[in-house]
Scaffold this motif. Structure first.
Motif, mmCIF file in Angstrom:
data_model
loop_
_atom_site.group_PDB
_atom_site.id
_atom_site.type_symbol
_atom_site.label_atom_id
_atom_site.label_comp_id
_atom_site.label_asym_id
_atom_site.label_seq_id
_atom_site.Cartn_x
_atom_site.Cartn_y
_atom_site.Cartn_z
ATOM 1 N N GLN A 1 28.819 26.438 63.129
ATOM 2 C CA GLN A 1 29.932 25.535 63.701
ATOM 3 C C GLN A 1 29.795 25.561 65.076
ATOM 4 O O GLN A 1 30.564 24.559 65.472
ATOM 5 C CB GLN A 1 31.223 25.805 63.058
ATOM 6 C CG GLN A 1 31.452 25.623 61.503
ATOM 7 C CD GLN A 1 32.766 25.847 61.002
ATOM 8 O OE1 GLN A 1 33.812 25.313 61.475
ATOM 9 N NE2 GLN A 1 33.048 27.126 60.340
ATOM 10 N N ILE A 2 29.127 26.122 65.696
ATOM 11 C CA ILE A 2 29.246 26.285 67.227
ATOM 12 C C ILE A 2 27.817 25.500 67.794
ATOM 13 O O ILE A 2 26.607 25.841 67.359
ATOM 14 C CB ILE A 2 28.845 27.572 67.715
ATOM 15 C CG1 ILE A 2 30.382 28.450 67.339
ATOM 16 C CG2 ILE A 2 28.799 27.729 69.245
ATOM 17 C CD1 ILE A 2 30.054 30.105 67.593
ATOM 18 N N PRO A 3 28.219 24.419 68.323
ATOM 19 C CA PRO A 3 27.042 23.641 68.707
ATOM 20 C C PRO A 3 26.136 23.994 69.563
ATOM 21 O O PRO A 3 26.338 24.549 70.794
ATOM 22 C CB PRO A 3 27.780 22.456 69.464
ATOM 23 C CG PRO A 3 29.265 22.824 69.824
ATOM 24 C CD PRO A 3 29.345 24.031 68.870
ATOM 25 N N LEU B 1 29.318 38.332 66.621
ATOM 26 C CA LEU B 1 28.818 37.167 67.257
ATOM 27 C C LEU B 1 29.255 37.055 68.951
ATOM 28 O O LEU B 1 30.495 37.516 69.058
ATOM 29 C CB LEU B 1 29.326 35.886 66.527
ATOM 30 C CG LEU B 1 28.597 34.807 66.360
ATOM 31 C CD1 LEU B 1 27.314 34.851 66.115
ATOM 32 C CD2 LEU B 1 29.278 33.660 65.756
ATOM 33 N N VAL B 2 28.310 36.730 69.624
ATOM 34 C CA VAL B 2 28.583 36.719 70.956
ATOM 35 C C VAL B 2 28.426 35.063 71.435
ATOM 36 O O VAL B 2 27.223 34.796 71.056
ATOM 37 C CB VAL B 2 27.892 37.432 71.885
ATOM 38 C CG1 VAL B 2 27.826 37.205 73.158
ATOM 39 C CG2 VAL B 2 28.117 38.838 71.639
ATOM 40 N N VAL B 3 29.226 34.545 72.011
ATOM 41 C CA VAL B 3 28.929 32.974 72.571
ATOM 42 C C VAL B 3 28.790 32.947 73.807
ATOM 43 O O VAL B 3 29.772 33.381 74.669
ATOM 44 C CB VAL B 3 30.054 32.133 71.787
ATOM 45 C CG1 VAL B 3 29.769 30.850 72.112
ATOM 46 C CG2 VAL B 3 30.209 32.289 70.377
ATOM 47 N N VAL B 4 27.749 32.439 74.199
ATOM 48 C CA VAL B 4 27.255 32.483 75.648
ATOM 49 C C VAL B 4 27.052 30.914 76.042
ATOM 50 O O VAL B 4 26.103 30.289 75.046
ATOM 51 C CB VAL B 4 26.197 33.288 75.968
ATOM 52 C CG1 VAL B 4 25.911 33.205 77.639
ATOM 53 C CG2 VAL B 4 26.493 34.631 75.674
ATOM 54 N N VAL C 1 33.618 36.433 71.933
ATOM 55 C CA VAL C 1 33.277 37.422 71.131
ATOM 56 C C VAL C 1 33.892 37.252 69.530
ATOM 57 O O VAL C 1 35.036 36.867 69.625
ATOM 58 C CB VAL C 1 33.208 38.941 71.316
ATOM 59 C CG1 VAL C 1 32.332 39.258 72.715
ATOM 60 C CG2 VAL C 1 34.564 39.302 71.825
ATOM 61 N N VAL C 2 33.073 37.502 68.678
ATOM 62 C CA VAL C 2 33.683 37.453 67.346
ATOM 63 C C VAL C 2 33.645 38.699 66.620
ATOM 64 O O VAL C 2 32.405 39.202 66.393
ATOM 65 C CB VAL C 2 33.234 36.187 66.521
ATOM 66 C CG1 VAL C 2 33.705 36.232 65.066
ATOM 67 C CG2 VAL C 2 33.316 34.786 67.269
ATOM 68 N N LEU D 1 35.554 26.888 73.703
ATOM 69 C CA LEU D 1 34.276 26.278 73.173
ATOM 70 C C LEU D 1 34.466 24.664 72.974
ATOM 71 O O LEU D 1 33.362 24.029 72.782
ATOM 72 C CB LEU D 1 33.755 26.828 71.964
ATOM 73 C CG LEU D 1 33.766 28.429 71.749
ATOM 74 C CD1 LEU D 1 33.211 28.901 70.598
ATOM 75 C CD2 LEU D 1 32.673 28.911 73.094
ATOM 76 N N GLY D 2 35.576 24.165 72.659
ATOM 77 C CA GLY D 2 35.642 22.776 72.484
ATOM 78 C C GLY D 2 35.455 22.576 71.087
ATOM 79 O O GLY D 2 34.688 21.292 70.592
#
Length: 192
Positions: free
Chosen positions: A51-53, A78-81, A101-102, A171-172
């Protein structure tokens, strides 16, 4: 634990290879090993990641995180960068680059995910920390980190039950949770 002890553990951890089927992370000078995760856990990570674009973000699994002034190298689920800040290579991703971070709670990680890692990620000034909890069928989003060391914490938290969407403003993205599974026959806990 003294700084010398922590440095020694960190140096040992650098070359440490956990036995097959185990994952290891360094949390405040302690090496913590975990068994491979449950299918429920892995599916939640997959459903979240998808779900993360990718046009704006890189959601990375099993990426070691480097935290300044911490004897910790956590490995979030999960790490979102942001795409434009990702380095070309490296085992450790500097916490200053991380947007979110998740962690997905496992049957034996409740305290670690809700207390220890919450403090570690806040100390690293990670803007958002999302705990997805298949024991309590809820998502807990922590934002507004403050403080240093073991006293670090997040000033804001928002809880949403599975089945309802969760807005990830940082993250929008509106995270859909209706397909998230739960662990059967696991005793509820009192966190967050």
């Amino acid at each position: 634990m003294t700084a010398v002890d922590e440095r020694g553990v960190a140096e040992f951890f650098e070359g440490f290879e956990p036995p097959d089927g185990l994952k290891a992370e360094l949390l405040r000078g302690e090496i913590v090993m975990m068994a491979s995760p449950d299918l429920v856990h892995n599916l939640i990570v997959l459903l979240t990641e998808r779900q993360i674009p990718l046009d704006r973000w890189y959601p990375l699994q099993t990426q070691d995180v480097d935290l300044v002034d911490e004897a910790s190298e956590p490995v979030p689920d999960l790490v979102v960068v942001a795409r434009d800040v990702l380095p070309d290579s490296g085992r450790l991703l500097p916490c200053q680059l991380i947007t979110m971070v998740v962690e997905v709670v496992s049957k034996d990680s409740v305290h670690r995910d809700y207390a220890v890692k919450r403090s570690i990620y806040a100390a690293g000034n990670v803007p958002a920390y999302l705990v997805i909890d298949p024991i309590m069928a809820q998502c807990v989003l922590f934002t507004k980190p403050e403080g240093k060391g073991e006293d670090a914490n997040y000033r804001a938290q928002y809880i949403e039950k599975f089945g309802r969407p969760l807005m990830l403003d940082v993250l929008g993205v509106e995270l859909k949770t209706s397909e998230f599974g739960t662990f059967p026959d696991v005793k509820p806990h009192r966190y967050p």
